[in-house]
Design a protein around this motif. Structure first.
Motif, PDB file in Angstrom:
ATOM      1  N   THR A 189       0.846  -1.185   0.000  1.00  0.00           N
ATOM      2  CA  THR A 189       0.000   0.000   0.000  1.00  0.00           C
ATOM      3  C   THR A 189       0.888   1.244   0.000  1.00  0.00           C
ATOM      4  N   GLY A 190       0.600   2.155  -0.911  1.00  0.00           N
ATOM      5  CA  GLY A 190       1.418   3.365  -1.050  1.00  0.00           C
ATOM      6  C   GLY A 190       2.385   3.306  -2.203  1.00  0.00           C
ATOM      7  N   ASP A 191       2.606   2.131  -2.818  1.00  0.00           N
ATOM      8  CA  ASP A 191       3.499   2.020  -3.970  1.00  0.00           C
ATOM      9  C   ASP A 191       2.887   2.707  -5.189  1.00  0.00           C
ATOM     10  N   TRP A 192       3.743   3.272  -6.019  1.00  0.00           N
ATOM     11  CA  TRP A 192       3.311   3.796  -7.321  1.00  0.00           C
ATOM     12  C   TRP A 192       3.577   2.701  -8.348  1.00  0.00           C
ATOM     13  N   ILE A 193       2.513   2.229  -8.996  1.00  0.00           N
ATOM     14  CA  ILE A 193       2.665   1.186 -10.003  1.00  0.00           C
ATOM     15  C   ILE A 193       2.050   1.642 -11.318  1.00  0.00           C
ATOM     16  N   GLY A 202      -0.679   4.967 -10.866  1.00  0.00           N
ATOM     17  CA  GLY A 202      -0.877   5.774  -9.666  1.00  0.00           C
ATOM     18  C   GLY A 202      -0.489   5.009  -8.414  1.00  0.00           C
ATOM     19  N   ASP A 203      -1.002   5.452  -7.286  1.00  0.00           N
ATOM     20  CA  ASP A 203      -0.656   4.884  -5.986  1.00  0.00           C
ATOM     21  C   ASP A 203      -1.607   3.753  -5.600  1.00  0.00           C
ATOM     22  N   VAL A 204      -1.052   2.683  -5.039  1.00  0.00           N
ATOM     23  CA  VAL A 204      -1.861   1.579  -4.520  1.00  0.00           C
ATOM     24  C   VAL A 204      -2.489   2.031  -3.201  1.00  0.00           C
ATOM     25  N   ILE A 205      -3.828   1.980  -3.144  1.00  0.00           N
ATOM     26  CA  ILE A 205      -4.518   2.415  -1.927  1.00  0.00           C
ATOM     27  C   ILE A 205      -5.086   1.244  -1.143  1.00  0.00           C
ATOM     28  N   ASP A 206      -5.145   0.056  -1.755  1.00  0.00           N
ATOM     29  CA  ASP A 206      -5.696  -1.083  -1.018  1.00  0.00           C
ATOM     30  C   ASP A 206      -5.271  -2.373  -1.703  1.00  0.00           C
ATOM     31  N   VAL A 212      -6.598  -5.364  -6.230  1.00  0.00           N
ATOM     32  CA  VAL A 212      -5.672  -4.306  -5.816  1.00  0.00           C
ATOM     33  C   VAL A 212      -6.214  -3.014  -6.400  1.00  0.00           C
ATOM     34  N   ARG A 213      -6.502  -2.049  -5.552  1.00  0.00           N
ATOM     35  CA  ARG A 213      -7.081  -0.788  -6.018  1.00  0.00           C
ATOM     36  C   ARG A 213      -5.978   0.263  -6.151  1.00  0.00           C
ATOM     37  N   VAL A 214      -5.984   0.931  -7.305  1.00  0.00           N
ATOM     38  CA  VAL A 214      -4.978   1.941  -7.621  1.00  0.00           C
ATOM     39  C   VAL A 214      -5.680   3.261  -7.886  1.00  0.00           C
ATOM     40  N   GLN A 215      -5.250   4.299  -7.184  1.00  0.00           N
ATOM     41  CA  GLN A 215      -5.773   5.641  -7.458  1.00  0.00           C
ATOM     42  C   GLN A 215      -4.840   6.300  -8.463  1.00  0.00           C
ATOM     43  N   ASN A 216      -5.349   6.505  -9.685  1.00  0.00           N
ATOM     44  CA  ASN A 216      -4.545   7.069 -10.754  1.00  0.00           C
ATOM     45  C   ASN A 216      -4.303   8.558 -10.511  1.00  0.00           C
ATOM     46  N   TRP A 217      -3.383   9.120 -11.302  1.00  0.00           N
ATOM     47  CA  TRP A 217      -3.018  10.526 -11.098  1.00  0.00           C
ATOM     48  C   TRP A 217      -4.152  11.463 -11.467  1.00  0.00           C
ATOM     49  N   ASP A 218      -5.117  11.006 -12.268  1.00  0.00           N
ATOM     50  CA  ASP A 218      -6.282  11.849 -12.556  1.00  0.00           C
ATOM     51  C   ASP A 218      -7.388  11.650 -11.528  1.00  0.00           C
TER      52      ASP A 218
END
Length: 406
Positions: A189-193, A202-206, A212-218
């Motif tokens: 959690t917290g990695d940028w993939i 973006g960043d892995v949030i969960d 695996v949920r990723v919050q993209n830069w947009d």
């Protein structure tokens, strides 16, 4: 009549004891336990109240009273005794699982709030444990209802394995992937993939059991199946973050027509550049010594004979000196200023260095400042950046031709 009523009295007393035990546990012991944890000097036990561990455990009180009191009311040999006992055992199993789930959530919360945690995907592991324990509890409950040994149901799983694999395909694949992700430390959690296949950047949030949920830069969120991280390729930028440096890899395309040898006038101008002076003094001595030993005075008049400074080589040396003295360039990571193969767009001069701060906005600011300066200083070296003709250039050429024709 009284004798008929008396035979129901033990059952009524047991029922009343069950209700009273639940009332005492739910409305006396639970509030007392919550007040105790609130007054406790440690903080982690507050999670027991927040995750409702005490509220769920209160439901065990009626089952315990029933298990202890039923042999006093009914003969163990009668069928109703065995039936009630089995139902009570089923209730005990599921309430026990309910309490276990709350305790597991407390353990997960303690880990996530710990400052020394190692960023393991604890959520996925917790979900995997919950799934396994729930299946075991389900087998125990079925064995009680059917009055069979749990081994009977476990041995019968082989007949329905295909159905279970189909129904629980994603959880099972996610369980295996979760173990691999944890043991190989692929994602935290917290990695940028980056995973172009799923449009994730973006960043892995969960990190859960199945996704695996990723919050993209947009600011959009992409959900990736956990097993995709094991079976497909992706890029994890954690190494960049941990190294303390972020790479600049960008080239300036120079117009080849502006490349030339350095004459005395240009050399005198270069000597006025403070960063270049040590390089030029050492280089001029080296070149003069070489030419004195290998080139005669008559031959030296031909530019192809002997060694000479070039404006592009001097500019490359200036780039090295400028970046070496830049406060935001990492001194211990790869440092390279090199020429690439000439192309139809000119001669690329590539800058390959690392900024000593990995923050995105900060990095982009440093990179822009560096290339602002290098592009602006090109005319000092008699160089020009290559640029394809624009519509304005074509129009100006047309105007020149028209004026010449007139």
């Amino acid at each position: 009549m009284i004798q008929d009523l008396m035979q129901y009295l033990p059952g009524a007393i047991l029922t009343g004891a069950i209700l009273v035990s639940y009332y005492i546990a739910r409305w006396v012991l639970v509030p007392l336990a919550k007040r105790l944890v609130e007054r406790s000097p440690v903080k982690w036990d507050n999670l027991l109240a927040q995750r409702r561990v005490f509220d769920r455990a209160a439901h065990l009180a009626p089952a315990v009273v029933l298990a202890l009191g039923l042999p006093l009311v009914l003969d163990e040999s009668v069928e109703i005794f065995r039936f009630i006992t089995r139902l009570n055992n089923v209730y005990f199993v599921f309430v026990g699982y309910w309490v276990f789930e709350a305790l597991l959530n407390v353990g997960m919360d303690i880990y996530l709030t710990s400052p020394t945690r190692q960023h393991l995907p604890i959520r996925g592991l917790a979900q995997a444990i919950k799934l396994v324990v729930f299946l075991l509890c389900l087998i125990l409950a079925l064995s009680q209802i059917a009055d069979r040994s749990p081994v009977y149901f476990i041995s019968g799983l082989g007949a329905i394995t295909a159905i279970l694999l189909f129904i629980f395909k994603d959880p099972l694949l996610g369980l295996v992937a979760g173990v691999q992700i944890t043991t190989m430390d692929l994602v935290r959690t917290g990695d940028w993939i980056e995973m172009a296949k799923h449009g994730a950047d973006g960043d892995v949030i969960d990190v859960s059991l199945t996704t695996v949920r990723v919050q993209n830069w947009d600011r959009t969120i992409t959900a990736i199946p956990a097993y995709e991280l094991v079976s497909s390729s992706f890029k994890n930028w954690r190494g960049m973050s941990e190294s303390g440096g972020r790479r600049i890899k960008r080239a300036i395309s120079l117009d080849i027509n502006t490349v030339r040898f350095v004459d005395d006038t240009l050399l005198e101008r270069f000597m006025g550049i403070r960063l270049l002076r040590p390089y030029l003094e050492q280089k001029v001595r080296e070149i003069e010594e070489h030419n004195r030993q290998h080139v005669t005075d008559a031959e030296f008049s031909v530019l192809a004979n002997g060694r000479r400074l070039t404006n592009i080589g001097t500019f490359r040396a200036y780039c090295v000196a400028y970046l070496r003295n830049h406060p935001h360039i990492h001194p211990n990571l790869t440092f390279l200023v090199r020429q690439l193969a000439p192309t139809a767009e000119g001669l690329p001069l590539e800058i390959y260095v690392f900024v000593n701060d990995t923050r995105w906005v900060y990095y982009e600011g440093v990179q822009s400042d560096i290339f602002d300066h290098l592009l602006s200083v090109l005319p000092e070296f008699g160089l020009r950046a290559f640029q394809s003709p624009s519509g304005r250039d074509v129009r100006e050429i047309g105007q020149i031709i028209t004026r010449a024709a007139d």
